[in-house]
Design an enzyme around this catalytic site. Structure first.
Site, PDB file in Angstrom:
ATOM      1  CD  GLU A 153      -2.986  -1.014   2.303  1.00 41.51           C
ATOM      2  OE1 GLU A 153      -4.095  -1.554   2.171  1.00 41.51           O
ATOM      3  OE2 GLU A 153      -2.638  -0.430   3.354  1.00 41.51           O
ATOM      4  CD  GLU A 305      -4.376  -5.809   2.547  1.00 37.39           C
ATOM      5  OE1 GLU A 305      -5.180  -5.064   3.167  1.00 37.39           O
ATOM      6  OE2 GLU A 305      -3.148  -5.670   2.601  1.00 37.39           O
ATOM      7  CD1 TRP A 313      -9.368  -0.017   8.900  1.00 34.26           C
ATOM      8  CD2 TRP A 313     -10.740   1.355   7.819  1.00 34.26           C
ATOM      9  NE1 TRP A 313      -9.704  -0.620   7.709  1.00 34.26           N
ATOM     10  CE2 TRP A 313     -10.526   0.206   7.018  1.00 34.26           C
ATOM     11  CE3 TRP A 313     -11.564   2.363   7.335  1.00 34.26           C
ATOM     12  CZ2 TRP A 313     -11.126   0.026   5.762  1.00 34.26           C
ATOM     13  CZ3 TRP A 313     -12.164   2.197   6.082  1.00 34.26           C
ATOM     14  CH2 TRP A 313     -11.931   1.036   5.320  1.00 34.26           C
ATOM     15  CD  GLU A 353      -4.084  -3.236  10.498  1.00 36.29           C
ATOM     16  OE1 GLU A 353      -4.628  -2.507   9.654  1.00 36.29           O
ATOM     17  OE2 GLU A 353      -3.249  -4.115  10.197  1.00 36.29           O
ATOM     18  CE  LYS A 354      -5.957  -4.709  21.337  1.00 41.53           C
ATOM     19  NZ  LYS A 354      -5.137  -3.537  20.924  1.00 41.53           N
ATOM     20  CG  PHE A 355     -10.523  -4.787  18.295  1.00 41.54           C
ATOM     21  CD1 PHE A 355     -11.087  -5.861  18.964  1.00 41.54           C
ATOM     22  CD2 PHE A 355      -9.786  -3.861  19.013  1.00 41.54           C
ATOM     23  CE1 PHE A 355     -10.921  -5.998  20.342  1.00 41.54           C
ATOM     24  CE2 PHE A 355      -9.622  -3.989  20.385  1.00 41.54           C
ATOM     25  CZ  PHE A 355     -10.188  -5.069  21.055  1.00 41.54           C
TER      26      PHE A 355
END
Length: 659
Positions: A153, A305, A313, A353-355
């Site tokens: 990205e 992705e 986010w 980014e664990k959620f």
């Protein structure tokens, strides 16, 4: 050059980013077992692993990656191996602070996240090349390796000193002399003429508005500087593995890279797609990104992705309702994807980014998400050979250009509400609502294959692009052009008359007397429809026919939609249903047809190769008329005359011989 076909080998790749360095090694074997259960064929390794691979300057720790590569090969899972250069290790920034980017206020962007690299830093580029060289040399002949993924990205801007020096070199190559630069930038305004190249800086924080052409060139430069980083690493891995394709992943409709230029340098064009599950128009957004990516690729492309469930986010992050992940994945395949992948395989337990969901989430293998992933993987494994490599025919082209986008977003424009991406989305969405499949094209591309070309909004058009549009129309093509188009040349210099004279002649416009942007919530009456966002005071040419006119207000009686021959000009943004009807009428007159007639609302039809995909974006049951006799490949059923699709239903049809 190698292509996606060399990796897919007659199937649709299925898998995602795998970050096993976050987990004890015993978990790796559990993961591989679950991957086999889910029909995973491909994983991307190493995207953020630079600090693990090079824990201190010059050290190399490849043992863990050796074991992973061998583990994947043992279980028949191909590897897309990433260069880890989007996340430099902390020691690089500590020892070489010049490798850290600076924002337009001169503040350093520190390590501790990702994308913290100064793209023009010689030290960064040297270290990035070194780790890439060693990765390529070590794994070039590993049997698990299928493809290279460079960085991740690309999106980093830098206003620092090394970027300033590189910007000056870029400008010297473009303009040769300061005199040419001063002319191109119009520096006579506000007395900003440059007398020495050292005076030229990136457009850092200024007291008032910045020079818009200065900003435009900096965006051009940034895209090119990042492309140089990609090319340097691409060329290293190509030297070791000329038989393997190379990619990097675009973000969906992101403004920072000139996607046309970048795609030309990739063997495989990849994109990340994240529609909001709560958005009733999420399917339209996915179709736009997919059509754009397919058009950049010129054929099959890679969905690098997507999310199996919620992202993390959006402020409020909604999970995907049952069936939506499968629907949107098949939509990507229908519109040309030969790879369906996710970020990421296993949901992280720590970090930023664990959620963000994974194919295997915190709830584990018994969760609904993983069960849906398994179903999708099995379907793709069964049908991949039927689909892979198939082309998506399109009779309509939508013109899009990143440089026009950059120029049109400047300060001091007639309306800050006018957003290139939103107008593009509205026009492509109208085609989607009309069941018309569209390619995207650069305005200087060959447009002759298309029966209809639509130009939602291109503020900046080069002379070459305008000549191309005129040649297309003179050759019998049909054109629908949106407002505030052809206003500026390649230097963001307003053309005489406020629109290029050749374009005005083509569209039947004698003069654009005034632009009349509209406030948020304001609309104009155009007779059979209302318009928002924009309006214009047009004087039509004698041979032009008004198809709609403004009623009331300052523009009363002035044309809102103007037609001259096969060319139309739309001076406002019609309400969604009106824009759909306008483009559907223009398409029908041009001979462009939907893949299937009489489709119910919310049902999408796309042809790919000899297959017809039907995708139901609604929650209720719907009956779809399908003339003839077909074989439905997902169920094996024979369909005659019509079929029923349930909530988020998908059907893949091949015409069968009559009884």
């Amino acid at each position: 050059m190698p292509s996606l076909d060399d990796t897919t080998r007659g199937r649709v790749l299925f898998g995602g980013d795998y970050n096993p360095e976050q987990w004890p090694e015993e978990v790796w074997h559990d993961d591989v077992a679950l991957m086999r259960e889910a029909s995973v064929t491909s994983v991307t390794l190493g995207v953020f692993s630079w600090a693990r691979l090079e824990p201190r300057p010059g050290a190399r720790d490849f043992g863990w990656l050796d074991r992973l590569m061998d583990l994947m090969d043992t279980h028949g899972i191909g590897v897309v191996l990433a260069t880890p250069t989007s996340a430099p290790p902390p020691w690089l920034g500590r020892l070489h602070p010049e490798t850290l980017p600076r924002d337009e206020n001169g503040r350093i962007e520190w390590w501790g996240s990702r994308q913290h690299f100064a793209h023009s830093s010689a030290v960064y580029r040297r270290h990035a090349a070194a780790i890439t060289e060693d990765l390529a040399a070590r794994y070039a002949h590993h049997p698990a390796l299928r493809m290279w993924h460079i960085n991740n990205e690309y999106c980093t801007y830098d206003w620092g000193d090394e970027a300033a020096a590189a910007f000056r070199r870029w400008l010297r190559a473009r303009y040769t002399s300061l005199g040419a630069l001063n002319t191109a930038w119009g520096t006579a305004f506000w007395g900003q003429g440059y007398d020495d190249w050292q005076e030229v800086l990136p457009p850092r924080r200024a007291h008032y508005r910045k020079n818009p052409t200065h900003v435009l060139d900096f965006k051009r430069f940034t895209s090119d500087a990042l492309l140089e980083c990609f090319l340097a690493e691409r060329d290293i891995v190509r030297a070791h593995t000329p038989h393997l394709p190379v990619t990097t992943n675009f973000m969906p409709l992101w403004s920072g890279q000139d996607g046309w230029r970048w795609a030309a340098e990739e063997d495989v064009v990849s994109v990340d797609v994240y529609p909001d599950p709560k958005d009733p128009l999420g399917g339209r957004h996915g179709a736009l990104v997919q059509d754009l990516t397919r058009s950049q690729a010129g054929g099959p492309w890679m969905l690098m992705e997507q999310a199996a469930g919620p992202v993390d986010w959006r402020g409020v992050n909604h999970p995907k309702p049952a069936g939506l992940n499968r629907l949107w994945s098949w939509q990507a395949v229908a519109r040309g994807a030969d790879a369906v992948c996710y970020f990421q395989w296993r949901q992280s337990r720590q970090g930023a980014e664990k959620f963000h969901s994974g194919m295997v989430g915190h709830a584990g293998a018994e969760s609904r998400t993983f069960q849906e992933v398994k179903r999708l993987g099995a379907e793709l494994a069964r049908l991949g050979g039927e689909v892979s490599g198939g082309r998506v025919p399109a009779e309509v082209a939508v013109l899009h250009d990143w440089e026009s986008w950059w120029a049109g977003q400047q300060e001091g424009r007639p309306s800050d509400l006018l957003d290139h991406a939103e107008v593009l989305t509205a026009w492509h969405g109208a085609l989607w609502d009309a069941h018309l499949v569209a390619d995207f094209a650069h305005p200087a591309h060959d447009l002759s294959p298309y029966k209809l070309v639509v130009v939602p909004h291109l503020y900046l058009l080069t002379d070459t692009a305008i000549d191309n549009l005129i040649a297309y129309a003179q050759g019998g093509g049909s054109l629908v052009c949106g407002f505030f188009t052809g206003v500026a040349d390649h230097d963001d210099r307003v053309r005489p008359g406020g629109m290029d004279a050749r374009l005005r002649a083509l569209l039947g416009i004698r003069a654009v007397r005034e632009w009349w942007p509209l406030d948020a919530g304001e609309s104009v009456d155009c007779g059979e429809f209302t318009g928002t966002l924009w309006s214009e005071e047009l004087v039509p040419a004698r041979d032009a026919v008004p198809e709609a006119s403004y009623r009331g207000g300052e523009l009363d009686g002035r044309p809102a939609v103007l037609r001259r021959g096969r060319a139309r000009y739309v001076s406002t943004l019609p309400a969604p249903a009106a824009l759909r009807d306008l483009l559907a009428r223009a398409a029908a007159q041009a001979g462009a047809r939907p893949p299937l007639d009489a489709l119910p609302r919310g049902v999408e039809a796309v042809r790919r190769g000899d297959l017809l995909f039907l995708l139901h974006h609604g929650r209720g049951e719907v009956r779809v008329p399908v003339p003839g006799r077909h074989r439905e490949l997902l169920s094996g059923d024979t369909i005659e005359g019509a079929l029923t699709l349930g909530r988020h239903g998908v059907a893949v049809l091949r015409e069968a011989a009559p009884r």
